[in-house]
Enzyme design. Structure first.
Site, short mmCIF file in Angstrom:
data_model
loop_
_atom_site.label_atom_id
_atom_site.label_comp_id
_atom_site.label_asym_id
_atom_site.label_seq_id
_atom_site.Cartn_x
_atom_site.Cartn_y
_atom_site.Cartn_z
N LYS A 1 6.56 -1.71 -5.69
CA LYS A 1 6.88 -0.70 -6.70
C LYS A 1 7.37 -1.38 -7.97
O LYS A 1 7.77 -2.55 -7.97
CB LYS A 1 7.95 0.27 -6.19
N PHE B 1 8.98 -12.21 -3.16
CA PHE B 1 10.32 -11.71 -2.89
C PHE B 1 11.29 -12.28 -3.93
O PHE B 1 11.03 -13.29 -4.56
CB PHE B 1 10.77 -12.02 -1.46
N GLY C 1 12.23 -8.00 -7.54
CA GLY C 1 12.51 -6.63 -7.98
C GLY C 1 11.36 -5.68 -7.74
O GLY C 1 11.28 -4.62 -8.36
N LEU C 2 10.48 -6.03 -6.80
CA LEU C 2 9.30 -5.21 -6.50
C LEU C 2 9.43 -4.45 -5.19
O LEU C 2 8.52 -3.69 -4.82
CB LEU C 2 8.04 -6.09 -6.47
N GLY D 1 9.35 -5.50 -2.07
CA GLY D 1 8.42 -5.88 -1.01
C GLY D 1 9.01 -5.80 0.38
O GLY D 1 8.39 -5.28 1.31
N GLY D 2 10.23 -6.30 0.56
CA GLY D 2 10.87 -6.25 1.86
C GLY D 2 11.17 -4.83 2.31
O GLY D 2 11.00 -4.49 3.49
N ASP E 1 16.18 1.43 -1.28
CA ASP E 1 14.86 1.89 -1.72
C ASP E 1 13.84 1.97 -0.59
O ASP E 1 12.68 2.28 -0.83
CB ASP E 1 14.32 1.04 -2.89
#
Length: 286
Positions: free
Chosen positions: A11, A94, A97-98, A100-101, A135
């Site tokens: 995201k 990682f 700020g996307l 992924g985890g 998130d």
């Protein structure tokens, strides 16, 4: 033996306004989450115990991994002894700020409900997701743009998709989230714009005049302290993009383009130095 694979998309944040610091140390915020096509792949196979392997050897596959934690949380809730063998094909950077985890954890919760054939109420899944990360619920419950408040776990589906192509660049450095929250420039007393109304004008009316309202409160401190992130921002701003911003607490930077050819050209130019993804306009998660 059951076996299947799923995608776990990343995201970006369209605006990220930190509004207060709670007594428990968490910060409240307002943001718009938007999915991008950059994704990991998770493979799930029935097993008698919970185990995991990952294509990125820098990521732990022990009890600190969010996928392992998600599997054990679901196992504990359901009171079952079934296991799973997981393989994570890691593509989303990682420390970027996307999310992924968090996306991997959400994909694990959804996939294991299917693999283990358990019916878990959505409210319970939401609670499990929040415990894994603020998130995680977004990736669990949403497909397109969503307004988030609280610590990021209070969500409203906006039933929108970005009408622009998104070029996302990872500057090959990681920004620790804890550091970003400790060092950002606080603006708790300022009036907060109505992000929901503004993003509707942005998507429905293509009103570019509202873009300046989508500030990221981590931007200034990250750009000041990470020169390569600032360099990526400057390159994207010079490329003809409509909007450029940090995602989350960084280090990834994204740009919105009306023209797909220009987006592809910009991505190709930057791909020699950095990892880059292009997400088409109108993208939604499956």
């Amino acid at each position: 033996m059951k076996h299947f694979s799923v995608k776990a998309c990343a995201k970006i944040n369209l605006g990220l306004l930190i509004t207060s610091r709670r007594d428990d140390g968490y910060h409240t915020l307002e943001t718009i989450f938007a999915p991008i096509e950059w994704h990991d792949t998770l493979e799930f196979t029935e097993s008698d115990k919970i185990g995991m392997e990952c294509t990125n050897l820098d990521l732990p596959v022990d009890d600190t991994n969010l996928c392992i934690r998600a599997a054990k949380a679901l196992q504990d809730y359901a009171g079952i002894s079934k296991g799973v063998s997981m393989k994570l094909v890691k593509r989303v950077p990682f420390g970027a700020g996307l999310g992924g985890g968090s996306s991997d954890a959400a994909a694990t919760l959804n996939a294991l409900c299917r693999l283990w054939e358990i019916d878990v109420p959505s409210a319970v899944l939401h609670r499990l997701a929040v415990k894994l990360g603020a998130d995680v619920p977004y990736f669990l419950e949403m497909k397109g743009l969503a307004y988030a408040s609280g610590i990021g776990e209070e969500l409203e589906d906006l039933s929108l998709a970005l009408p622009w192509h998104v070029v996302t660049v990872f500057p090959e450095v990681q920004v620790p989230t804890a550091w970003a929250y400790k060092n950002f420039h606080r603006q708790f007393e300022r009036p907060v714009p109505d992000l929901k109304a503004l993003v509707r004008r942005l998507c429905d009316d293509r009103d570019l005049s509202v873009l300046d309202a989508f500030e990221n409160d981590f931007g200034s401190v990250v750009f000041e302290n990470y020169p390569v992130v600032s360099q990526v921002r400057d390159t994207l701003e010079a490329s003809g993009a409509q909007f450029v911003s940090l995602s989350g607490s960084g280090s990834a930077v994204y740009a919105l383009f009306e023209n797909r050819a220009l987006a592809d050209e910009t991505a190709e130019e930057m791909a020699g130095k950095f990892r880059v993804n292009v997400t088409p306009a109108g993208f939604r998660m499956e």
